[in-house]
Design a protein around this motif. Structure first.
Motif, short mmCIF file in Angstrom:
data_model
loop_
_atom_site.label_atom_id
_atom_site.label_comp_id
_atom_site.label_asym_id
_atom_site.label_seq_id
_atom_site.Cartn_x
_atom_site.Cartn_y
_atom_site.Cartn_z
N LEU A 98 0.88 -1.23 -0.06
CA LEU A 98 0.07 -0.07 0.13
C LEU A 98 0.73 1.35 -0.04
CD1 LEU A 98 -2.50 -1.55 2.76
CD2 LEU A 98 -2.75 -1.41 0.15
N ARG B 92 -7.41 -6.53 5.53
CA ARG B 92 -8.76 -6.34 5.50
C ARG B 92 -9.59 -7.77 5.34
NH1 ARG B 92 -10.30 -2.16 1.09
NH2 ARG B 92 -8.91 -0.50 1.37
N TRP C 201 0.20 4.35 -0.32
CA TRP C 201 -0.40 5.65 0.13
C TRP C 201 -0.07 5.64 1.98
CZ3 TRP C 201 -3.68 4.32 4.17
CH2 TRP C 201 -4.52 3.07 4.00
N ASP D 84 -9.88 2.55 5.57
CA ASP D 84 -8.42 2.82 5.63
C ASP D 84 -8.17 4.25 6.51
OD1 ASP D 84 -8.04 0.71 4.36
OD2 ASP D 84 -7.78 1.81 2.22
N MET D 85 -8.97 5.20 6.22
CA MET D 85 -8.52 6.62 6.91
C MET D 85 -8.92 6.62 8.27
SD MET D 85 -7.40 8.11 3.95
CE MET D 85 -6.94 6.84 3.47
N ARG E 20 0.51 8.84 4.45
CA ARG E 20 -0.44 8.92 5.31
C ARG E 20 -0.06 9.18 6.86
NH1 ARG E 20 -5.48 10.52 6.38
NH2 ARG E 20 -6.60 9.35 7.85
N ASN F 3 -16.89 0.46 1.25
CA ASN F 3 -16.45 1.69 2.09
C ASN F 3 -14.87 1.51 2.65
OD1 ASN F 3 -18.70 2.96 1.85
ND2 ASN F 3 -19.70 1.93 3.52
N GLY F 4 -13.98 0.64 1.76
CA GLY F 4 -12.78 0.39 2.34
C GLY F 4 -11.85 1.59 2.32
N GLU F 5 -11.76 2.43 1.30
CA GLU F 5 -11.16 3.65 1.53
C GLU F 5 -11.53 4.48 2.82
OE1 GLU F 5 -10.43 7.67 -0.92
OE2 GLU F 5 -10.53 6.11 -2.04
N GLU F 6 -12.63 4.57 3.22
CA GLU F 6 -13.12 5.40 4.49
C GLU F 6 -12.39 4.48 5.84
OE1 GLU F 6 -17.50 5.91 6.89
OE2 GLU F 6 -17.30 6.37 4.83
#
Length: 165
Positions: free
Chosen positions: A49, A92, A51, A146-147, A55, A141-144
């Motif tokens: 990953l 995940r 990103w 992750d954040m 982050r 909603n995986g990106e949410e």
């Protein structure tokens, strides 16, 4: 007149409840005062990953600046201590599937540790131990997730760094 007494008593309870909290540079810390200027030395990211590293760097810098416990620098030579974040695992796993084996519910799991070292002699000043954060989410909603899970992980790290015991 009784209303004034109750209001005064209420304010005293509020102030007493806040007695353990402080704001700004005097806040409790796991590090002695001579090690309060920090920089990130490295984020070890064995995941696929890309990103994740930037982050975590941004989240940690922002969290430390917001708390005011430590001064922050992006230059190692100006830091008293450096922090290394070692990501153990980010994944995940599927939590719930339907009868057609479609994922309905899953969670993001972020596991890492952090070590703070002196810039003068590389001695370990503090180690967080393993920190694990989980965040459940619905499929799509995986990106949410992750954040959220990374934000909560760094907040937990910052909480540990400002405990003084």
């Amino acid at each position: 007149m009784p209303l004034l007494r109750y209001a005064t008593l209420f304010m005293l309870f509020i102030l007493a409840g806040c007695a353990g909290y402080s704001f700004g540079p005097g806040e409790a810390s796991v590090l002695p005062p001579q090690y309060r200027v920090l920089a990130i030395d490295e984020v070890v990211n064995p995941t696929t990953l890309p990103w994740l590293e930037p982050r975590l760097r941004k989240l940690l810098r922002d969290e430390m600046n917001n708390r005011g416990t430590f001064a922050w620098t992006d230059q190692r030579d100006k830091a008293d201590a450096v922090i290394t974040i070692d990501i153990e695992r980010y994944y995940r796993p599927t939590a719930v599937e339907d009868s057609d084996e479609r994922t309905l519910l899953t969670k993001a799991v972020f596991r890492f540790n952090a070590t703070i070292r002196s810039t003068t002699d590389e001695s370990v000043l503090w180690d967080s131990g393993r920190i694990t954060e989980n965040w459940p989410y619905d499929y799509g909603n995986g990106e949410e997730a992750d954040m959220e899970v990374t934000k909560r992980g760094i907040q937990r790290l910052a909480d540990l760094m400002t405990e003084d015991y």
